[in-house]
Design an enzyme around this catalytic site. Sequence first.
Site, PDB file in Angstrom:
ATOM      1  N   GLU A 217      -5.709  -7.335  -7.836  1.00 28.23           N
ATOM      2  CA  GLU A 217      -5.469  -8.771  -7.669  1.00 28.23           C
ATOM      3  C   GLU A 217      -6.756  -9.486  -7.250  1.00 28.23           C
ATOM      4  O   GLU A 217      -6.833 -10.081  -6.168  1.00 28.23           O
ATOM      5  CB  GLU A 217      -4.355  -9.032  -6.669  1.00 28.23           C
ATOM      6  CG  GLU A 217      -3.005  -8.571  -7.165  1.00 28.23           C
ATOM      7  CD  GLU A 217      -1.840  -9.079  -6.330  1.00 28.23           C
ATOM      8  OE1 GLU A 217      -2.060  -9.508  -5.192  1.00 28.23           O
ATOM      9  OE2 GLU A 217      -0.707  -9.031  -6.833  1.00 28.23           O
TER      10      GLU A 217
ATOM     11  N   GLU B 246       3.304  -4.854 -10.822  1.00 26.15           N
ATOM     12  CA  GLU B 246       3.959  -4.838  -9.510  1.00 26.15           C
ATOM     13  C   GLU B 246       5.081  -5.856  -9.468  1.00 26.15           C
ATOM     14  O   GLU B 246       4.913  -6.977  -9.940  1.00 26.15           O
ATOM     15  CB  GLU B 246       2.995  -5.267  -8.391  1.00 26.15           C
ATOM     16  CG  GLU B 246       1.868  -4.360  -8.085  1.00 26.15           C
ATOM     17  CD  GLU B 246       1.000  -4.941  -6.947  1.00 26.15           C
ATOM     18  OE1 GLU B 246       1.493  -5.751  -6.156  1.00 26.15           O
ATOM     19  OE2 GLU B 246      -0.178  -4.579  -6.900  1.00 26.15           O
TER      20      GLU B 246
HETATM   21  C1  GLA Z   1       0.106  -7.628  -3.908  1.00 28.67           C
HETATM   22  C2  GLA Z   1      -0.866  -6.485  -3.802  1.00 28.67           C
HETATM   23  C3  GLA Z   1      -0.259  -5.230  -3.268  1.00 28.67           C
HETATM   24  C4  GLA Z   1       0.699  -5.531  -2.140  1.00 28.67           C
HETATM   25  C5  GLA Z   1       1.727  -6.520  -2.617  1.00 28.67           C
HETATM   26  C6  GLA Z   1       2.775  -6.835  -1.572  1.00 28.67           C
HETATM   27  O1  GLA Z   1       0.747  -7.675  -5.088  1.00 28.67           O
HETATM   28  O2  GLA Z   1      -1.481  -6.198  -5.029  1.00 28.67           O
HETATM   29  O3  GLA Z   1      -1.298  -4.389  -2.822  1.00 28.67           O
HETATM   30  O4  GLA Z   1      -0.009  -6.070  -1.084  1.00 28.67           O
HETATM   31  O5  GLA Z   1       1.088  -7.707  -2.931  1.00 28.67           O
HETATM   32  O6  GLA Z   1       3.725  -7.746  -2.044  1.00 28.67           O
END
Ligand code: GLA
Length: 678
Positions: free
Chosen positions: A156, A315
């Site tokens: 991210e 995710e």
């Molecule tokens: C983001 C991050 C993860 C985690 C999630 C939690 O998507 O990429 O590492 O912290 O948030 O919701």
Amino acid sequence: MRRWSEGQHAGRQGLAFGADYNPEQWPVEVRREDVRLMAQAGVNLVSVGIFSWSLLEPEPDRFDFGWLDDVLDDLHAAGVDVSLATATASEPAWLAQRWPEALRVDAAGRRVVFGSRQSWCPSSPVYRERSLKLVEALATRYAEHPALRLWHVSNELGCHNPHCYCDVSAESFRRWLSGRYGDVEALNAAWATAFWSQHYTSFEQVQAPGSTSTFKNPTQVLDFARFSSDELLGQHLAEKEVLRRITPDVPVTTNFMIGSQLNPLDYGRWALEQDVVSNDHYLIHGAYDDPRGELAYSADLTRGVADGQPWLLMEHSTSAVNWQPVNIAKPAGQMLQDSLSHVARGADGVCFFQWRQSAGGAEQWHSAMVPHAGEDSERFREVVELGALLDRLGELRGSTVTHDVAILVDWQNAWAMGGETLPSDRVRHADLALRIHGVLRAAHLGADVVPVGAHPGDLATVLSRYRVLVVPTLYLCDDATAAAVRAAAEAGTHVLVTYLSGIVDGNLRVRLGGYPGAFRDLLGVRVEEFHPLADGVACELDDGTVGDLWTEIATAADDVEVLASYAEGATAGCPALTRRDLPSGASAWYLGTSVDDEALERVLREVCAAAGARPVAAAQGPVDLVRRRAADGRSWLFALNHGEEPATVQTRGVDLVSGQDVDGLDLEPGASAVVREG
Ligand code: GLA
């Protein structure tokens, strides 16, 4: 751009299914359990090493890959593919200690301290050098490892460090500006620096827009956002280049954070650099009336970013997150239905953050596939059920989705509309786009969401494929985008433009002579003055509907049909909703005020009827309908009842959720079907 479904996932029957996997948080016995439980759940892809830099390189240039070797070997033995992270997301303590200048500085000039994650400055040469050394070492170590299926660059990018205001970043910003404008007079013209004595005589005088005494120069702020997005893309591309050199055949992705708010990276532009588009999405309770509608919008936008091709959901959460004021857990069945909503909209894989819920650390209260309670839990049983379903859905891998209606969005416009000095801070690009998407979805029409940046050079071709194009609050509209919208209308696409669209060019210069300058000729509407409305103030229209948020003093050309006018106040008698027939046979509509969902639905239905846009399927009730089609003509209808009433859908075929033949669907609240049609 490659499809996730092509090649990378070869040999598998089902869709990709898995999670971020952080085995370094657990003893070896637990890792053995993990592999057993992954097999039980049908997990076939995990992202490993995302936050492992400090363990992989405990001190500069001393690497310890032993534990990761074991993890990859065990996963491979269990038939689980690995999306291997470059581990650069979070710098180790030694880097922060030895090179504190590599930590980012906020707008107020404060440098962050070590102790969280992603604390690095995107322009830091030290961070760049150290991170690429790690990537090189990892890629060399695992180039031939049979578990390696995908590279996962960083994590991210820009989540916590989208902007840095340190001196090194400011210097880099100046270089970027010099590349964009060539000479400082061009910058002066673009930034309108004759205003407030901001004229520059050299690039050396330009600062990052940190803390100022009052309003900042809006174009400087916009350029800083563009620069910051490019700077992080530079990090992505630098890592990718190392990976490409060492492992030319392994695709590279980085997980995007595409959500309706369109912040902070221009993913339309970023997508052009991706082998595979992957996205992370979380429901945000409290911020939206309908968080699951926002999910649908974001998934449709992710497909738009991926140029219509299948993408990977890297995710989402099995249940609650840990970063909202109150973290709402998902009731039974919702995880499965939310996963299907992503698959319906083009995801060829469903992954979660994370595999096993952490016992310690800042994310110990974030849900996971294996909860604190362990395998004997409803959550894990649901995970197993989802894994089995995704295995059955493998047949639709590679199929695509298109609708008759497109909504045009733009990251840079969202940034511009976030400015400090607009006529009303209540009007945000993302809000109306999201509402329009929701109304079209509820009407079973659905919509594609097309980002401007993803189509340099061929936006007109892309837009011309649609029967209807909606342009919601596209305040910033550069010449190329304005031309593409006009070209689509000339080619037969019916266009609906809303208030506060086409007002300024790419440098935020007002298009003079009457708003909306970019679309005035197309719409035959000329706006002389904006009259935004205060909270709670409404304005009746002469067709019985009520506007809020926005009204304006406007006139319509003779060949424009005025469908509704303001009936009261300063704008009384001015057109609020218009339609003009175009020589192409299409029509150009203008909506000058904000109306409630019911009235918005009426307008959208009228435009769709004029254009011959068709619903996804005939249905009654609160059912979300999306169709995926394969190149060979097969199709699958996703029908997700997300409401509180039963729904019916006309369709025939085999429901891959229940395994039953169906001839018409009756869906109870919460029920889902995926019908292989025919
Ligand atoms: C983001 C991050 C993860 C985690 C999630 C939690 O998507 O990429 O590492 O912290 O948030 O919701």
